[in-house]
Design a protein around this motif. Structure first.
Motif, short mmCIF file in Angstrom:
data_model
loop_
_atom_site.label_atom_id
_atom_site.label_comp_id
_atom_site.label_asym_id
_atom_site.label_seq_id
_atom_site.Cartn_x
_atom_site.Cartn_y
_atom_site.Cartn_z
N ALA A 195 -18.15 -1.75 11.03
CA ALA A 195 -17.02 -2.04 10.16
C ALA A 195 -15.89 -1.08 10.48
N GLN A 196 -14.66 -1.52 10.30
CA GLN A 196 -13.49 -0.70 10.59
C GLN A 196 -12.99 -0.04 9.30
N VAL A 197 -12.69 1.24 9.39
CA VAL A 197 -12.25 1.98 8.21
C VAL A 197 -10.87 2.57 8.47
N LEU A 198 -9.89 2.14 7.69
CA LEU A 198 -8.55 2.68 7.78
C LEU A 198 -8.40 3.76 6.70
N TRP A 199 -7.24 3.96 6.15
CA TRP A 199 -7.09 5.06 5.18
C TRP A 199 -5.87 4.83 4.31
N SER A 200 -5.77 5.60 3.25
CA SER A 200 -4.62 5.53 2.34
C SER A 200 -3.95 6.88 2.17
N VAL A 201 -4.61 7.95 2.59
CA VAL A 201 -4.09 9.31 2.42
C VAL A 201 -4.14 10.02 3.76
N THR A 202 -3.01 10.53 4.21
CA THR A 202 -3.00 11.34 5.42
C THR A 202 -2.20 12.60 5.18
N ALA A 203 -2.76 13.73 5.55
CA ALA A 203 -2.06 15.01 5.43
C ALA A 203 -1.20 15.29 6.64
N LYS A 204 -1.29 14.45 7.67
CA LYS A 204 -0.60 14.69 8.94
C LYS A 204 -0.87 16.13 9.40
N ASP A 205 -2.16 16.48 9.35
CA ASP A 205 -2.54 17.86 9.67
C ASP A 205 -2.41 18.17 11.15
#
Length: 275
Positions: A195-205
């Motif tokens: 399954a593919q998992v994207l995201w909703s929160v990125t810290a752009k770390d």
């Protein structure tokens, strides 16, 4: 053909997926199926109700449709958020695992093969042994939509084989580099049971070593059923994790793996999950 819509919201995305935290460069009319964690749970609950109804009417051939995993967390009731780390394991991973162990938190690790899994099998074993989720982030971080399907399949299958050789387990989740996916990538993922998992929160770390800024970015974006993207390869990230966990707990969040967030649904190969 798009996958049929379920009782819950299931969207077929065509062209460019509009999301501020994602850049999905799709060409032509390629499409793929995406669903939110809450909708996956609703689908699973509806399927369970239907199965139980059949059982009451004497039809028990399909058994119990409920997921057997993650029974200790009910994200329909709890205010859940999934914590994920990309691109490791690295020299920072053991420190991260120490923090997660102390805080009694489990996360999903989307691991790279080249220079990571192949050089740090001990860390891969520890991730698995301590109850975290093993997941696939390709062998060499090539953009899957920019390469030939056969090469994209190798990028994913090499990680599958390497993780199984080290742990005896085969990942069920993958995250496409830069979040870029399309119909071909979805088909390949389905073939490999991913399954593919994207995201909703990125810290752009990847842009900063400022741990306070990383913490702020995560907290500013996090909402219920969110999926947090961090990288355990960057210097500022792991030092930010204790504060992130502390603040999330204070705000009433239960921190879970991706599979726990989806439960009682099971990750569906080929499907893209995005809050």
């Amino acid at each position: 053909m798009p996958k049929r819509k379920s009782a819950a919201r299931r969207q077929s995305i065509a062209g460019l997926l509009a999301a501020t935290t994602l850049t999905l460069a799709l060409s032509g009319c390629a499409s793929y199926d995406v669903t939110a964690p809450a909708d996956a749970r609703a689908d699973a609950a509806a399927a369970t109700d239907a199965t139980n109804g059949d059982a009451k009417n004497g039809d028990t051939k399909n058994g119990d449709a409920r997921s057997k995993g993650s029974a200790d967390v009910d994200c329909n009731k709890a205010k859940c958020v999934a914590l994920t780390f990309d691109a490791g394991p690295s020299e920072n991973t053991n420190r991260l695992l120490d923090i997660l162990k102390k805080e009694k938190v489990h996360a999903s690790f989307f691991m790279l093969g080249k220079n990571h899994i192949d050089e740090r099998p001990a860390e891969v074993k520890r991730i698995d042994a301590e109850g975290h989720e093993l997941a696939n982030h390709t062998w060499s971080h090539q953009i899957l939509t920019d390469i030939e399907p056969a090469e994209a399949k190798r990028e994913l299958s090499r990680v599958q084989d390497a993780v199984k050789k080290i742990t005896g387990r085969t990942p069920q989740l993958m995250r496409p580099p830069q979040g870029r996916t399309d119909e071909n990538v979805s088909r390949i993922s389905k073939e490999l049971g991913l399954a593919q998992v994207l995201w909703s929160v990125t810290a752009k770390d990847y842009q900063t070593t400022d741990s306070d800024l990383i913490t702020k970015r995560v907290l500013d974006q996090t909402e219920r059923d969110g999926i947090i993207l961090l990288h355990d390869i960057y210097k500022g990230t792991v030092p930010a994790v204790p504060g992130i966990i502390k603040q999330l707990k204070q705000r009433g969040y239960t921190i879970v793996t991706v599979s726990q967030l989806l439960s009682p649904a099971k990750p569906e190969p080929g499907m893209a999950y995005r809050p």
